[in-house]
Design an enzyme around this catalytic site. Structure first.
Site, short mmCIF file in Angstrom:
data_model
loop_
_atom_site.label_atom_id
_atom_site.label_comp_id
_atom_site.label_asym_id
_atom_site.label_seq_id
_atom_site.Cartn_x
_atom_site.Cartn_y
_atom_site.Cartn_z
N GLY A 31 0.81 -1.22 0.00
CA GLY A 31 0.00 0.00 0.00
C GLY A 31 0.84 1.26 0.00
O GLY A 31 2.02 1.23 -0.36
N ALA A 32 0.20 2.39 0.40
CA ALA A 32 0.81 3.72 0.26
C ALA A 32 1.30 3.85 -1.19
O ALA A 32 2.46 4.14 -1.46
CB ALA A 32 1.93 3.95 1.27
N HIS A 34 2.10 4.59 -5.10
CA HIS A 34 2.59 5.72 -5.90
C HIS A 34 2.72 5.22 -7.34
O HIS A 34 2.38 4.06 -7.64
CB HIS A 34 3.93 6.21 -5.34
N HIS A 37 4.22 1.71 -8.12
CA HIS A 37 3.27 0.59 -8.02
C HIS A 37 2.34 0.58 -9.24
O HIS A 37 2.05 -0.47 -9.81
CB HIS A 37 2.40 0.72 -6.77
N GLN A 61 7.95 -9.33 7.74
CA GLN A 61 9.15 -8.91 7.01
C GLN A 61 9.80 -7.66 7.61
O GLN A 61 10.79 -7.17 7.08
CB GLN A 61 8.84 -8.70 5.52
N ASP A 152 13.53 -3.14 -5.76
CA ASP A 152 13.87 -4.13 -4.72
C ASP A 152 14.48 -5.33 -5.44
O ASP A 152 13.89 -6.42 -5.48
CB ASP A 152 12.61 -4.50 -3.94
N SER A 188 7.21 4.40 -1.02
CA SER A 188 6.18 4.76 -0.03
C SER A 188 6.81 5.54 1.12
O SER A 188 6.16 6.35 1.77
CB SER A 188 5.51 3.50 0.52
#
Ligand code: AMP
Length: 282
Positions: A31-32, A34, A37, A61, A152, A188
């Protein structure tokens, strides 16, 4: 767009779609949201009949409880962004749904040397938590394709390894890093930066571009020292790590070798905010 927080209702819906031969693309997120995503969502929409996004801040995590507590949560805005991006389904499970108290013992994954460097070394247990949640989500959704950001990059390699080891269904697709106009990788966590930190943050990308331009002038270890010095000279920044590794294996580069793809990886701490980025060197 349909929203589900219940596994069996989601699966019932997915079975109907799969019975009519629809392909499913899956984008897991915390989520959050931007535009980074959203680029994954758009790629999935282009390559699949149905796109499903999950929003779940996965506690297993996070090795640091403060980081988990301060992780931004913006569910209403997220739903609006997904709707605008033509996402078909959003899955928003609770912690109890993903980690029921009566569930069987979690698997301990063996990601080999991929897990022993960089994020794996700095954040003990992080990739075990990532593996746990992604395997659960893949087992529930059984997508044809799953989309992960190269931002990532280590996570992307870990997920490819997980999928291979457990013969999971989806094809894993790595997507390019989306940046702000000033070069800062979208994250995020950026929304937690102070005004001054936000002004300084593009210096990370600038330093990475400088490193890429200077690979012929320095040995790998000299380049690492120079980047560390430059980052630490910025009063808003402290270097977490800067490492140069082979793209497929994450084996550290001791000396430049021909015909080898290298990626430089960086973590910079700005106050209590940890920013991550990488750049392909050749
Ligand atoms: P997160 O919500 O941070 O777990 O990220 C969900 C997915 O979005 C992961 O596969 C990330 O690698 C990807 N992602 C995050 N930021 C970016 C970005 N700036 N560009 C491309 N992908 C991203």
């Amino acid at each position: 767009m349909r929203t589900f927080n219940n596994i069996s209702k989601l699966q019932k819906h997915l079975i109907e779609l799969k019975n009519s031969d629809k392909t499913i693309g899956f984008v897991p997120t915390m989520g959050a949201l931007h535009n980074g995503h959203i680029s994954l969502i758009k790629q999935s929409c282009n390559e699949n009949d149905i796109t499903i996004c999950s929003i779940f801040v996965n506690p297993t995590q996070f090795n640091n409880i403060g980081d988990l507590d301060s992780y931004p949560r913006t569910m209403d805005a997220d739903i609006n962004m997904l709707e605008a991006a033509d996402c078909d389904i959003v899955f928003t499970p609770t912690i109890e749904t993903m980690y029921p108290s009566n569930s069987e013992k979690e698997i301990i994954f063996n990601f080999g040397s991929l897990e022993l460097v960089m994020e794996g070394k700095d954040r003990p247990g992080h990739f075990q938590g990532v593996g746990t949640i992604v395997k659960k989500l893949f087992d529930i959704i059984k997508p044809n394709n799953a989309y992960f950001g190269k931002k990532d990059y280590q996570q992307l390699l870990i997920i490819k390894e997980l999928t291979k080891q457990y013969r999971l269904t989806p094809k894993i697709i790595g997507c390019e890093i989306i940046r702000e106009n000033d070069g800062l990788a979208m994250s995020s966590r950026n929304m937690r930066l102070s005004n001054e930190q936000r002004i300084q943050a593009p210096f990370i990308r600038k330093t990475m571009l400088w490193a890429k331009e200077n690979i012929n002038n320095y040995s790998p270890s000299e380049l690492i020292l120079e980047v560390e010095k430059r980052i630490n000279s910025n009063p808003e920044m402290k270097i977490g790590y800067f490492e140069i590794s082979e793209a497929d294996t994450l084996i550290k580069c001791e000396q430049w070798k021909d015909n080898t793809d290298y990626i430089a990886f960086i973590v910079v701490e700005m106050g209590d905010i940890r920013l991550i980025d990488n750049i392909e060197l050749f």
